[in-house]
Design an enzyme around this catalytic site. Structure first.
Site, mmCIF file in Angstrom:
data_model
loop_
_atom_site.group_PDB
_atom_site.id
_atom_site.type_symbol
_atom_site.label_atom_id
_atom_site.label_comp_id
_atom_site.label_asym_id
_atom_site.label_seq_id
_atom_site.Cartn_x
_atom_site.Cartn_y
_atom_site.Cartn_z
ATOM 1 C CB SER A 123 -1.149 0.197 1.468
ATOM 2 O OG SER A 123 -1.362 1.426 1.430
ATOM 3 C CD GLU A 125 -1.985 5.428 5.437
ATOM 4 O OE1 GLU A 125 -2.184 5.621 4.377
ATOM 5 O OE2 GLU A 125 -2.003 5.151 6.296
ATOM 6 C CE1 TYR A 147 -4.052 -1.718 5.835
ATOM 7 C CE2 TYR A 147 -2.871 0.662 4.875
ATOM 8 C CZ TYR A 147 -3.884 -0.682 5.252
ATOM 9 O OH TYR A 147 -3.776 -1.065 3.501
HETATM 10 P P1 NAP Z 1 -11.508 -4.378 1.753
HETATM 11 O O1 NAP Z 1 -12.475 -4.478 0.931
HETATM 12 O O2 NAP Z 1 -11.734 -4.543 3.174
HETATM 13 O O3 NAP Z 1 -10.872 -6.270 1.697
HETATM 14 C C1 NAP Z 1 -10.731 -6.997 2.964
HETATM 15 C C2 NAP Z 1 -10.635 -8.442 2.846
HETATM 16 O O4 NAP Z 1 -9.882 -8.776 3.830
HETATM 17 C C3 NAP Z 1 -12.516 -8.619 3.079
HETATM 18 O O5 NAP Z 1 -13.071 -9.660 2.267
HETATM 19 C C4 NAP Z 1 -12.247 -9.302 4.272
HETATM 20 O O6 NAP Z 1 -13.073 -10.199 5.054
HETATM 21 C C5 NAP Z 1 -11.071 -10.253 4.424
HETATM 22 N N1 NAP Z 1 -10.153 -10.240 6.159
HETATM 23 C C6 NAP Z 1 -9.820 -9.083 6.903
HETATM 24 N N2 NAP Z 1 -9.468 -10.080 7.962
HETATM 25 C C7 NAP Z 1 -8.900 -11.792 7.586
HETATM 26 C C8 NAP Z 1 -8.712 -12.609 8.204
HETATM 27 N N3 NAP Z 1 -7.898 -12.572 9.222
HETATM 28 N N4 NAP Z 1 -8.469 -13.833 7.016
HETATM 29 C C9 NAP Z 1 -9.060 -13.819 6.174
HETATM 30 N N5 NAP Z 1 -9.645 -12.519 5.048
HETATM 31 C C10 NAP Z 1 -9.529 -11.497 6.313
HETATM 32 O O7 NAP Z 1 -9.619 -3.932 0.657
HETATM 33 P P2 NAP Z 1 -9.467 -3.525 -0.241
HETATM 34 O O8 NAP Z 1 -9.781 -2.445 -0.629
HETATM 35 O O9 NAP Z 1 -10.268 -4.801 -1.214
HETATM 36 O O10 NAP Z 1 -8.342 -4.118 -0.069
HETATM 37 C C11 NAP Z 1 -8.038 -5.089 -1.132
HETATM 38 C C12 NAP Z 1 -6.310 -5.278 -0.444
HETATM 39 O O11 NAP Z 1 -5.178 -4.538 -1.049
HETATM 40 C C13 NAP Z 1 -6.168 -4.898 1.408
HETATM 41 O O12 NAP Z 1 -4.792 -5.187 1.741
HETATM 42 C C14 NAP Z 1 -5.752 -3.361 1.528
HETATM 43 O O13 NAP Z 1 -5.154 -3.194 2.519
HETATM 44 C C15 NAP Z 1 -5.088 -3.519 -0.037
HETATM 45 N N6 NAP Z 1 -4.887 -1.963 -0.243
HETATM 46 C C16 NAP Z 1 -5.976 -1.293 -0.904
HETATM 47 C C17 NAP Z 1 -5.669 -0.063 -1.451
HETATM 48 C C18 NAP Z 1 -7.450 0.776 -1.522
HETATM 49 O O14 NAP Z 1 -7.542 1.924 -1.502
HETATM 50 N N7 NAP Z 1 -8.822 -0.446 -2.108
HETATM 51 C C19 NAP Z 1 -4.260 0.525 -1.431
HETATM 52 C C20 NAP Z 1 -3.695 0.008 -1.635
HETATM 53 C C21 NAP Z 1 -3.293 -1.676 -0.997
HETATM 54 P P3 NAP Z 1 -13.999 -10.208 5.264
HETATM 55 O O15 NAP Z 1 -15.041 -9.448 4.525
HETATM 56 O O16 NAP Z 1 -14.595 -11.231 6.303
HETATM 57 O O17 NAP Z 1 -14.107 -8.928 6.300
HETATM 58 N N1 GDD Z 2 -12.740 7.482 6.242
HETATM 59 C C1 GDD Z 2 -12.419 8.428 6.860
HETATM 60 N N2 GDD Z 2 -13.466 9.443 7.334
HETATM 61 N N3 GDD Z 2 -11.742 9.418 5.807
HETATM 62 C C2 GDD Z 2 -11.719 10.252 6.168
HETATM 63 C C3 GDD Z 2 -12.758 11.133 6.293
HETATM 64 C C4 GDD Z 2 -13.685 10.271 7.261
HETATM 65 O O1 GDD Z 2 -14.681 11.055 7.742
HETATM 66 N N4 GDD Z 2 -12.150 12.408 6.664
HETATM 67 C C5 GDD Z 2 -11.093 13.007 6.487
HETATM 68 N N5 GDD Z 2 -10.848 12.052 5.858
HETATM 69 C C6 GDD Z 2 -9.108 11.272 4.624
HETATM 70 C C7 GDD Z 2 -8.648 10.864 5.725
HETATM 71 O O2 GDD Z 2 -7.964 11.599 7.159
HETATM 72 C C8 GDD Z 2 -7.677 10.415 5.112
HETATM 73 O O3 GDD Z 2 -6.450 11.878 4.752
HETATM 74 C C9 GDD Z 2 -8.266 10.342 3.669
HETATM 75 O O4 GDD Z 2 -9.918 10.782 4.057
HETATM 76 C C10 GDD Z 2 -8.400 9.022 3.308
HETATM 77 O O5 GDD Z 2 -9.175 8.621 4.474
HETATM 78 P P1 GDD Z 2 -9.599 6.822 3.845
HETATM 79 O O6 GDD Z 2 -10.662 6.741 2.786
HETATM 80 O O7 GDD Z 2 -10.393 6.160 4.850
HETATM 81 O O8 GDD Z 2 -8.457 5.999 3.240
HETATM 82 P P2 GDD Z 2 -6.623 5.828 3.244
HETATM 83 O O9 GDD Z 2 -6.119 6.395 2.640
HETATM 84 O O10 GDD Z 2 -6.699 6.057 4.974
HETATM 85 O O11 GDD Z 2 -6.697 4.284 3.448
HETATM 86 C C11 GDD Z 2 -6.747 3.722 2.403
HETATM 87 O O12 GDD Z 2 -6.199 3.563 0.977
HETATM 88 C C12 GDD Z 2 -5.145 3.052 1.266
HETATM 89 C C13 GDD Z 2 -3.579 3.193 0.105
HETATM 90 O O13 GDD Z 2 -3.302 4.147 0.528
HETATM 91 C C14 GDD Z 2 -7.624 2.041 2.571
HETATM 92 O O14 GDD Z 2 -7.636 1.362 1.423
HETATM 93 C C15 GDD Z 2 -6.114 1.470 2.749
HETATM 94 O O15 GDD Z 2 -6.144 -0.112 3.223
HETATM 95 C C16 GDD Z 2 -5.172 1.072 1.288
HETATM 96 O O16 GDD Z 2 -3.492 0.389 1.971
#
Ligand code: NAP
Ligand code: GDD
Length: 320
Positions: A123, A125, A147
């Site tokens: 990520s 992050e 995280y």
């Molecule tokens: P998500 O919607 O939160 O999905 C997370 C998945 O992990 C869900 O299916 C959840 O199952 C499963 N899970 C959680 N704990 C588990 C465990 N102990 N054993 C097996 N499964 C488990 O996340 P996403 O947005 O699809 O992201 C996919 C991956 O990419 C994650 O690793 C995230 O950290 C990473 N990532 C995401 C982003 C982004 O912007 N979306 C960016 C960079 C990296 P449940 O449904 O049961 O909770």
């Molecule tokens: N969730 C949330 N809720 N975020 C808020 C809010 C709110 O009410 N108001 C402002 N924000 C700001 C957060 O402080 C952060 O800076 C930004 O919006 C994005 O927040 P999220 O959408 O929660 O995503 P994230 O950037 O913290 O994390 C996501 O992206 C990562 C990749 O950079 C997640 O998907 C992570 O799993 C992923 O790794």
């Protein structure tokens, strides 16, 4: 027919990746953890085409036995505790799943068949308090949340298994990617849902934290293509995946509300509760390596992403 295992099949990315792999002719095995209520909202439309198996990144035995049973050629490790604020409330659980869970899967692969190709969902992050703008594969990490710290561990253990055991272990460093299937607590979906809901007269306001945070937001459907491409290369590697553009949360609000002829300033209320103990202020990718080596380009623009999410929430809420 190649077989792929996807952990996190019930999540946003798991659902898009499963669709993509099915189209490419894979047998798809999705790993879901057991829960008292079935949570297949995002995969209901393909549930008959994939095999769902119970497994948990916290349970080594479950990972070993599913690899032995299904003999995949590719494993995509998408499962994680992925919500940043929760990682401050549950730091140990986040470390166990998001960091150590990666080691458990790599160990299972090493024991069962070290030739399996492995994708780790790393990520942006990890860049946290950024040491360089824009961020590329060589940019040093400075995570700002439990995280982010856990993901840094997951990244380095992937690199370490590649170098120690000559395994095909690849780390995709993906910047934020969103979609109509994004979890409701993430800021983009919170905004798209609120804009639609306020437009329909179902809600009056939207409470948010830091509106100035900047993210490199893309469409999840585009990003799963990059995951697949990474595992089709000759060698495992690390790749940054993003759009190369950054936008503030405020801008996301502006476009989302304007799309339904509203001014976000009339509805968005700042709430301290949503501020984080340590913030990631600015993320912007340099995806030139992915462009050159994977020939990957995102197809959906920022504005298209925002309006796609608002339209989808409008349609869903109208049906309710
Ligand atoms: P998500 O919607 O939160 O999905 C997370 C998945 O992990 C869900 O299916 C959840 O199952 C499963 N899970 C959680 N704990 C588990 C465990 N102990 N054993 C097996 N499964 C488990 O996340 P996403 O947005 O699809 O992201 C996919 C991956 O990419 C994650 O690793 C995230 O950290 C990473 N990532 C995401 C982003 C982004 O912007 N979306 C960016 C960079 C990296 P449940 O449904 O049961 O909770
Ligand atoms: N969730 C949330 N809720 N975020 C808020 C809010 C709110 O009410 N108001 C402002 N924000 C700001 C957060 O402080 C952060 O800076 C930004 O919006 C994005 O927040 P999220 O959408 O929660 O995503 P994230 O950037 O913290 O994390 C996501 O992206 C990562 C990749 O950079 C997640 O998907 C992570 O799993 C992923 O790794």
């Amino acid at each position: 027919m190649p077989t792929a295992i996807i952990t996190g099949i019930t999540g946003q990315d798991g659902s898009y990746l499963a669709e993509l792999l099915l189209k490419k002719g894979y047998q798809v095995i999705g790993v879901a953890r057991r829960s008292s209520t079935v949570n297949y909202e995002r995969i209901n439309h393909i549930v008959d085409d994939i095999t769902i198996v119970q497994g948990d990144l916290q349970d080594q035995g479950s990972l070993l036995s599913l690899l032995e049973e299904y003999k995949p050629s590719e494993v995509y490790n998408l499962a994680a505790q992925s919500f940043v604020p929760t990682s401050w409330n549950q730091p140990a659980l986040t470390g166990d799943v998001t960091a150590l869970g990666v080691t458990r899967m790599l160990e299972a692969i090493r024991f069962v068949n070290p030739k399996i190709r492995f994708y780790q969902a790393s990520s942006s992050e990890m860049f946290g308090k950024v040491m360089e703008v824009p961020q590329r594969e060589e940019t040093p990490f400075y995570p700002r949340s439990p995280y982010g710290v856990a993901k840094v561990y997951g990244h380095w253990i992937t690199v370490n298994y590649r170098e120690s055991f000559d395994m095909f272990a690849t780390s995709g460093i993906l910047f934020n990617h969103e979609s109509p299937r994004r979890g409701m607590e993430f800021v983009t979906r919170k905004i798209s849902n609120a804009a639609a809901s306020i437009k329909l007269g179902k809600t009056k306001e939207l409470r948010l934290g830091n509106l100035e945070a900047q993210r490199d937001w893309g469409f999840a459907g585009d990003y799963v293509e990059a995951m697949w491409l990474m595992l089709q290369q000759d060698h495992p590697d690390n790749y940054v995946i993003g759009t190369g553009e950054t936008h503030a949360v405020r801008e996301f609000c502006e476009i989302a509300f304007a799309h339904v002829d509203l001014d976000y300033k009339d509805y968005v209320v700042m709430d301290e509760k949503f501020y984080r103990p340590a913030e990631v202020d600015l993320l912007i990718s340099d995806p030139s390596k992915a462009r050159a080596q994977l020939k990957w380009e995102p197809a959906v623009s920022f504005k298209e992403l925002v309006t796609m999410m608002v339209d989808s929430d409008l349609a869903r809420l109208k049906k309710q």
